[in-house]
Design a protein around this motif. Structure first.
Motif, PDB file in Angstrom:
ATOM      1  N   THR A 170     -33.825  47.487  10.528  1.00  0.00           N
ATOM      2  CA  THR A 170     -33.278  47.186   8.886  1.00  0.00           C
ATOM      3  C   THR A 170     -31.796  46.848   8.960  1.00  0.00           C
ATOM      4  OG1 THR A 170     -34.820  49.664   8.518  1.00  0.00           O
ATOM      5  CG2 THR A 170     -33.348  48.485   6.204  1.00  0.00           C
ATOM      6  N   GLU A 171     -31.376  47.591   9.536  1.00  0.00           N
ATOM      7  CA  GLU A 171     -30.124  47.539  10.308  1.00  0.00           C
ATOM      8  C   GLU A 171     -30.202  46.439  10.612  1.00  0.00           C
ATOM      9  OE1 GLU A 171     -26.697  48.492   9.805  1.00  0.00           O
ATOM     10  OE2 GLU A 171     -28.399  49.108   8.954  1.00  0.00           O
ATOM     11  N   THR A 172     -31.058  46.055  11.660  1.00  0.00           N
ATOM     12  CA  THR A 172     -30.666  45.086  12.689  1.00  0.00           C
ATOM     13  C   THR A 172     -30.882  43.056  11.955  1.00  0.00           C
ATOM     14  OG1 THR A 172     -32.136  45.001  14.083  1.00  0.00           O
ATOM     15  CG2 THR A 172     -31.260  43.288  14.324  1.00  0.00           C
ATOM     16  N   TYR A 173     -31.720  43.883  10.840  1.00  0.00           N
ATOM     17  CA  TYR A 173     -31.452  42.550   9.595  1.00  0.00           C
ATOM     18  C   TYR A 173     -30.364  42.748   8.223  1.00  0.00           C
ATOM     19  CZ  TYR A 173     -35.982  41.117  11.314  1.00  0.00           C
ATOM     20  OH  TYR A 173     -37.243  40.974  11.882  1.00  0.00           O
ATOM     21  N   ASN A 174     -29.896  43.718   8.551  1.00  0.00           N
ATOM     22  CA  ASN A 174     -28.769  43.911   8.198  1.00  0.00           C
ATOM     23  C   ASN A 174     -27.783  43.397   8.318  1.00  0.00           C
ATOM     24  OD1 ASN A 174     -29.502  44.602   5.178  1.00  0.00           O
ATOM     25  ND2 ASN A 174     -29.848  47.118   5.667  1.00  0.00           N
ATOM     26  N   ALA A 175     -27.354  43.373   9.676  1.00  0.00           N
ATOM     27  CA  ALA A 175     -26.386  42.764  10.319  1.00  0.00           C
ATOM     28  C   ALA A 175     -26.507  41.264  10.677  1.00  0.00           C
ATOM     29  CB  ALA A 175     -26.542  43.946  11.538  1.00  0.00           C
ATOM     30  N   VAL A 176     -27.329  40.681  10.291  1.00  0.00           N
ATOM     31  CA  VAL A 176     -27.458  39.708  10.320  1.00  0.00           C
ATOM     32  C   VAL A 176     -27.057  38.891   9.760  1.00  0.00           C
ATOM     33  CG1 VAL A 176     -29.037  37.446  10.558  1.00  0.00           C
ATOM     34  CG2 VAL A 176     -28.949  39.260  12.245  1.00  0.00           C
ATOM     35  N   LYS A 177     -27.710  39.746   7.869  1.00  0.00           N
ATOM     36  CA  LYS A 177     -27.451  39.715   7.054  1.00  0.00           C
ATOM     37  C   LYS A 177     -26.131  39.760   6.615  1.00  0.00           C
ATOM     38  CE  LYS A 177     -31.168  40.953   4.869  1.00  0.00           C
ATOM     39  NZ  LYS A 177     -31.450  41.889   3.554  1.00  0.00           N
ATOM     40  N   ASN A 178     -25.493  40.510   6.333  1.00  0.00           N
ATOM     41  CA  ASN A 178     -24.024  41.264   6.228  1.00  0.00           C
ATOM     42  C   ASN A 178     -22.593  40.081   7.135  1.00  0.00           C
ATOM     43  OD1 ASN A 178     -25.599  42.253   4.402  1.00  0.00           O
ATOM     44  ND2 ASN A 178     -24.889  44.187   5.690  1.00  0.00           N
ATOM     45  N   PHE A 179     -23.115  39.255   7.768  1.00  0.00           N
ATOM     46  CA  PHE A 179     -21.577  39.083   7.715  1.00  0.00           C
ATOM     47  C   PHE A 179     -22.049  36.643   7.441  1.00  0.00           C
ATOM     48  CE2 PHE A 179     -18.890  37.040  11.158  1.00  0.00           C
ATOM     49  CZ  PHE A 179     -18.337  37.828  11.134  1.00  0.00           C
ATOM     50  N   GLN A 180     -20.875  36.422   7.513  1.00  0.00           N
ATOM     51  CA  GLN A 180     -20.123  35.044   7.018  1.00  0.00           C
ATOM     52  C   GLN A 180     -20.416  35.136   8.553  1.00  0.00           C
ATOM     53  OE1 GLN A 180     -20.332  33.104   5.029  1.00  0.00           O
ATOM     54  NE2 GLN A 180     -21.040  34.982   3.111  1.00  0.00           N
ATOM     55  N   TRP A 181     -21.573  34.086   8.566  1.00  0.00           N
ATOM     56  CA  TRP A 181     -22.028  33.695  10.107  1.00  0.00           C
ATOM     57  C   TRP A 181     -21.286  31.947  10.004  1.00  0.00           C
ATOM     58  CZ3 TRP A 181     -22.333  36.609  13.774  1.00  0.00           C
ATOM     59  CH2 TRP A 181     -22.971  37.923  13.503  1.00  0.00           C
ATOM     60  N   SER A 182     -19.833  31.493  11.279  1.00  0.00           N
ATOM     61  CA  SER A 182     -19.409  30.351  11.266  1.00  0.00           C
ATOM     62  C   SER A 182     -20.474  29.311  11.445  1.00  0.00           C
ATOM     63  CB  SER A 182     -18.218  30.388  12.280  1.00  0.00           C
ATOM     64  OG  SER A 182     -18.901  29.942  13.483  1.00  0.00           O
ATOM     65  N   GLN A 183     -19.602  27.999  11.114  1.00  0.00           N
ATOM     66  CA  GLN A 183     -21.080  26.718  11.034  1.00  0.00           C
ATOM     67  C   GLN A 183     -21.645  26.327  12.464  1.00  0.00           C
ATOM     68  OE1 GLN A 183     -22.149  26.246   7.821  1.00  0.00           O
ATOM     69  NE2 GLN A 183     -23.634  24.726   8.347  1.00  0.00           N
ATOM     70  N   ALA A 184     -20.899  26.734  13.777  1.00  0.00           N
ATOM     71  CA  ALA A 184     -21.164  26.351  14.440  1.00  0.00           C
ATOM     72  C   ALA A 184     -21.909  27.128  14.844  1.00  0.00           C
ATOM     73  CB  ALA A 184     -19.961  26.275  15.528  1.00  0.00           C
ATOM     74  N   LEU A 185     -22.146  28.420  13.967  1.00  0.00           N
ATOM     75  CA  LEU A 185     -23.151  29.338  15.256  1.00  0.00           C
ATOM     76  C   LEU A 185     -24.145  29.642  14.757  1.00  0.00           C
ATOM     77  CD1 LEU A 185     -20.673  32.670  16.077  1.00  0.00           C
ATOM     78  CD2 LEU A 185     -22.186  31.097  18.133  1.00  0.00           C
ATOM     79  N   LYS A 186     -24.382  28.976  12.940  1.00  0.00           N
ATOM     80  CA  LYS A 186     -25.427  29.154  12.351  1.00  0.00           C
ATOM     81  C   LYS A 186     -26.968  28.917  12.959  1.00  0.00           C
ATOM     82  CE  LYS A 186     -25.521  30.597   7.652  1.00  0.00           C
ATOM     83  NZ  LYS A 186     -23.768  29.226   7.471  1.00  0.00           N
ATOM     84  N   PRO A 187     -27.069  27.643  14.146  1.00  0.00           N
ATOM     85  CA  PRO A 187     -28.154  27.674  15.225  1.00  0.00           C
ATOM     86  C   PRO A 187     -28.571  28.662  15.345  1.00  0.00           C
ATOM     87  CG  PRO A 187     -26.808  25.859  14.979  1.00  0.00           C
ATOM     88  CD  PRO A 187     -26.467  26.443  14.090  1.00  0.00           C
ATOM     89  N   LEU A 188     -27.798  29.185  16.224  1.00  0.00           N
ATOM     90  CA  LEU A 188     -27.922  30.240  16.831  1.00  0.00           C
ATOM     91  C   LEU A 188     -28.502  31.717  16.504  1.00  0.00           C
ATOM     92  CD1 LEU A 188     -24.900  30.441  19.724  1.00  0.00           C
ATOM     93  CD2 LEU A 188     -27.232  30.046  19.597  1.00  0.00           C
ATOM     94  N   VAL A 189     -28.347  31.992  14.822  1.00  0.00           N
ATOM     95  CA  VAL A 189     -29.265  32.866  13.834  1.00  0.00           C
ATOM     96  C   VAL A 189     -29.511  32.708  13.829  1.00  0.00           C
ATOM     97  CG1 VAL A 189     -27.825  34.102  12.419  1.00  0.00           C
ATOM     98  CG2 VAL A 189     -26.282  33.558  13.375  1.00  0.00           C
ATOM     99  N   ASP A 190     -30.117  31.306  13.604  1.00  0.00           N
ATOM    100  CA  ASP A 190     -31.325  30.763  13.069  1.00  0.00           C
ATOM    101  C   ASP A 190     -32.230  31.087  14.110  1.00  0.00           C
ATOM    102  OD1 ASP A 190     -30.605  30.470  10.647  1.00  0.00           O
ATOM    103  OD2 ASP A 190     -30.916  28.448  11.085  1.00  0.00           O
ATOM    104  N   ALA A 191     -31.872  30.492  15.438  1.00  0.00           N
ATOM    105  CA  ALA A 191     -32.867  30.966  16.729  1.00  0.00           C
ATOM    106  C   ALA A 191     -33.025  32.291  16.288  1.00  0.00           C
ATOM    107  CB  ALA A 191     -32.590  30.215  17.449  1.00  0.00           C
TER     108      ALA A 191
END
Lengths: 434, 208
Positions: free
Chosen positions: B97-118
Motif C-alpha cells: 500500500t505504502e509503495t504504491y502511495n509513494a509512487v503516486k504521491n510524488f510529482q515525478w519529473s518528466q525525465a524520470l517518468k519512463p523509469l517510474v512506469d518501468a
C-alpha cells in the motif's frame, strides 16, 4: 638526491636487483629530503622506473605528516606502473599502498581509493588468479563506502593462486581478504558464499590464534545458523589450535548456536531468551544485524520442518508452531519464502489453509540447460587447472628429490648397509623409473 | 582525471532512459559513480542518483539499493532522491500500500517518468507471478493491494487475456491461473557456437 635519480634512470632491466640493494641502503638518507623526493617523482616515468619510484614513494610515505601530493603521486603510479618491476619491490610497494589506503579511509576518500587501487591491483598482479595484499585494502574501502557492489565484483573473481614472493602477500592480508569478502557477501545476502569465505579463513594453516580468525569465527557461527540451521563445526582440515580454543573465546556464540540448533519447534522461546541474553555481546561485536537475521530465519526453519510432517495446515496452526504472532504475519512470511524458492507451498486464502507440495521441477526448461552448460564449463576449466598443477608438481625438482630420497632410505634400510656412493644412487634412480 | 562534466553525465542517463533498454542503466551508473565521482570536485545531480536508485528498484535489487542510499552524499538526499528511497523503504517492508502511495504521491519529473512506469510494470508482473505461484485462492482486496489498483481495475486487469484468473463473483475470490507469464525465456545460442562448444566438451571427455 640527483645521484639517486640518475641511478634509477640509468639502470637497465637486468640490474634491478643491484638497484634494489642500493636503494635499500640509501633509504634512510632520502627519507629526510621530502622536497627532493617530490621533485624526483615528477621526473620519473612509472612504466620504466617502477622500482625506483616505489622506493621514493615509500620514503615519502614515511615522513611525519604526509603531504597531500602523496595521494596524487600514488594514484599516478598505480595507474601506470610496470607489473614485473614492481613485483621485485613488492613488500615496499604494499607498504605504500597500505598507507595510501589508511589516508583514504580516514579522510573518507573512498571511491577515489577504490578506483585507484583496483587499477593498480590489476596492473600489479601476475595474472587474474592471484591474490594480492591490495585486495583486502580495496574491500576495506568498499565496506567503508557501503559500495558493496564494487567489492562484490572483485571477490566474484576466483582466487586460485598466491605468491608471496611476487606480491608480498602476508597471512594477515589473506585473512583480511576472506574476512572482508565474507562481510560483503553477507551484506548482499549471499550467505552460502560468505560461509565458504569464512571457512577458508578458518582453515589456513596456523600455529597461533589470530584476532581476525576469532572475529571470522563469530560470524562463521551465525552464518552457518542461517545456512544450515545449526552450527556444523569446523571442517576436519582446520588446524587443531583453532578447533581447540574457539569454544572458549566465543562461548556466548556457542551457547546461542546450541540452543538454536537444538531448535525443536517448542524451543522458540528458549532461542529468543538466548538471543536477548547475548544481545550485548552481539552488539559490541557488530554482529547484531546478523543475529537478528538468524531470529527471522528461525521462523522460516520451523515452517520448513512442518512440511516434513503435514500435507496441509491452517495458517493459524503454522503461526502457533513457528512462534509467529498471527495468521496475517505468517502469510507474509510464507509469501516471502515462496518468492525466494525456500519452500513449496500453496496458500488457500478462502479456507485459510496452506498445502505443502513436493518439489515439482521437471528440469526441462531452457534455464536448466543453461545452468547445466555453465556448470560443465566450470568443471572443465577446473579440471584443466588441476591437471596443470598436477603436472607442475610431478615435474618439480623438489618433489622428485623428495620422492627419491624416501625411496633411497627405504632401500638402504632393506640392504642394511651404507649406500653413500653416487653410482649406487643413480642406479637406483634408474631402477625406480624402470 | 575524467573529462566528463556533470551535464554529460545527465545526458548520458537520459540517452539510456530514452533508448528504452534499461539493462545498461545499472552498469553505466556504477561506472560513473566510481570513475567520475572519485574526484571530489565533480558533482553529480540528484537526477543521476534518482535514476540509479530506480535502476536497482526495477531489478528488485533492494540490498544494493539500500547500500546506494547509504552512500549518497547528504546534500543530495532530498526531493526526488528521497522520494525514490521512500519507495525502496516501503518495498523493503513489503508494504505494498505504502509503495504504491509513494509512487503516486510524488510529482515525478518528466525525465524520470519512463523509469517510474518501468518500475510499476515490473513490480506488478512480479507480484502477479508470485500470486499465481503462491495462492490457490486470493481475495480481491489483497490483489488490489499488491497491484496497487482499485478493485474494479484489478478485476479488469487480471481477467484480461494474458493473465486469465478465474473470478468467483459470489465469494469475491480469485483462482489464479498457474500457467501465466512465463517471461524471459532465455534464448540459447544456436548454430556454430553450439557445435563448437559441444566439440570442446567432447574433446575434453576424450582426452581425460
Amino acid at each position: 638526491m640527483d645521484q639517486v635519480v640518475s641511478l634509477i634512470r640509468d639502470t637497465k632491466e637486468a640490474d634491478l636487483d643491484t638497484l634494489k640493494k642500493t636503494l635499500e641502503s640509501v633509504l634512510e638518507k632520502i627519507r629526510g629530503n621530502t622536497h627532493g623526493v617530490t621533485n624526483a617523482l615528477g621526473q620519473l616515468d612509472p612504466s620504466k622506473h617502477s622500482m625506483g619510484m616505489v622506493y621514493l614513494l615509500y620514503a615519502k610515505s614515511q615522513s611525519r605528516d604526509v603531504d597531500p601530493s602523496f595521494l596524487n603521486n600514488v594514484e599516478f603510479f598505480l595507474a601506470n606502473l610496470h607489473g614485473k618491476h614492481t613485483q621485485k619491490a613488492a613488500s615496499r610497494f604494499v607498504q605504500v599502498c597500505h598507507i595510501y589506503t589508511e589516508i583514504c579511509r580516514d579522510n573518507a576518500l573512498y571511491s577515489r581509493g577504490i578506483k585507484a587501487l583496483t587499477t593498480g591491483l590489476q596492473r600489479f598482479r601476475p595474472s587474474n588468479d592471484f591474490l594480492t595484499p591490495l585486495h583486502a585494502d580495496v574491500l576495506c574501502l568498499c565496506l567503508k563506502a557501503k559500495n558493496y557492489k564494487a567489492g562484490f565484483n572483485l571477490i566474484e573473481n576466483k582466487i586460485f593462486d598466491i605468491d608471496p614472493n611476487a606480491t608480498g602477500l602476508t597471512p594477515k592480508d589473506m585473512l583480511l581478504y576472506f574476512y572482508y569478502g565474507g562481510m560483503i557477501y553477507i551484506g548482499l545476502k549471499h550467505y552460502q558464499k560468505a560461509l565458504g569465505f569464512f571457512e577458508t579463513a578458518l582453515t589456513v594453516p596456523a600455529f597461533a590464534l589470530n584476532a581476525i580468525m576469532v572475529e571470522v569465527y563469530k560470524k562463521y557461527m551465525l552464518v552457518s545458523l542461517l545456512v544450515h540451521g545449526k552450527h556444523t563445526g569446523l571442517p576436519k582440515h582446520a588446524m587443531n589450535i583453532v578447533q581447540k580454543h574457539m569454544k572458549t573465546l566465543c562461548s556466548q556464540y556457542y551457547e546461542f548456536a546450541t540452543v538454536f540448533g537444538s531448535g525443536n519447534i517448542d524451543n522458540v522461546d528458549k532461542v529468543k531468551k538466548s538471543f536477548e541474553d547475548n544481545e550485548e555481546t552481539f552488539k559490541s561485536d557488530n554482529n547484531l544485524g546478523l543475529a537478528r537475521q538468524c531470529m527471522q530465519a528461525l521462523a522460516k526453519r520451523n515452517i520448513q520442518k512442518l512440511t516434513a510432517t503435514y500435507m496441509t495446515l491452517s495458517l493459524a496452526d503454522i503461526a502457533k508452531n513457528a512462534g509467529l504472532n498471527n495468521a496475517a504475519a505468517t502469510e507474509k512470511v510464507l509469501l516471502r519464502m515462496i518468492e525466494n524458492g525456500e519452500i513449496n507451498a500453496v496458500i488457500d486464502q478462502k479456507g485459510g489453509m496452506v498445502s505443502f507440495g513436493e518439489e515439482v521441477q521437471a528440469f526441462d526448461s531452457p534455464q536448466t540447460s543453461v545452468i547445466l552448460e555453465t556448470r560443465i564449463d566450470q568443471s572443465i576449466s577446473l579440471a584443466n587447472r588441476l591437471k596443470n598443477i598436477d603436472e607442475d608438481i610431478t615435474s618439480s625438482n623438489n618433489y622428485i628429490a623428495r620422492q627419491l630420497g624416501v625411496r633411497e632410505e627405504a632401500y638402504s634400510d632393506f640392504e642394511r648397509g651404507p649406500s653413500s656412493n653416487r653410482g649406487g644412487g643413480i642406479r637406483r634412480m634408474f631402477e625406480y623409473f624402470r | 582525471m575524467s573529462s566528463q562534466s556533470g551535464k554529460t553525465v545527465d545526458s548520458k542517463i537520459t540517452e539510456i532512459i530514452e533508448s528504452g533498454d534499461l539493462s545498461t542503466l545499472i552498469p553505466e551508473c556504477e561506472n560513473i559513480e566510481l570513475e567520475y565521482c572519485s574526484d571530489r570536485d565533480n558533482k553529480v545531480s540528484s537526477y543521476f542518483y534518482a535514476s540509479f536508485l530506480f535502476g536497482y528498484l526495477i531489478n528488485n535489487d533492494l540490498d544494493n539499493c539500500r547500500f546506494l542510499w547509504k552512500r549518497i552524499p547528504k546534500e543530495i538526499k532530498k526531493a526526488e532522491v528521497a522520494a525514490v528511497w521512500k519507495i525502496g523503504q516501503a518495498l523493503w517492508q513489503r508494504d505494498y500500500t505504502e509503495t504504491y502511495n509513494a509512487v503516486k504521491n510524488f510529482q515525478w519529473s518528466q525525465a524520470l517518468k519512463p523509469l517510474v512506469d518501468a518500475f510499476l510494470t515490473n513490480l506488478r508482473n512480479r507480484n502477479l507471478n508470485l500470486i499465481a505461484k503462491a495462492y490457490n485462492s486470493v481475495s480481491v482486496s489483497d490483489l488490489s493491494v499488491m497491484l496497487g489498483m482499485g478493485e474494479e481495475e484489478v478485476i479488469q486487469h487480471v481477467m484480461s487475456d494474458y493473465v486469465d484468473f478465474h473470478y468467483d463473483q459470489q465469494t469475491k475470490y480469485f483462482t489464479p491461473n498457474k500457467n501465466i507469464l512465463k517471461t524471459n525465456e532465455t534464448t540459447k545460442s544456436t548454430g556454430l557456437d553450439t557445435i563448437s562448444s559441444l566439440a570442446k566438451k567432447t574433446l575434453f571427455l576424450e582426452l581425460n
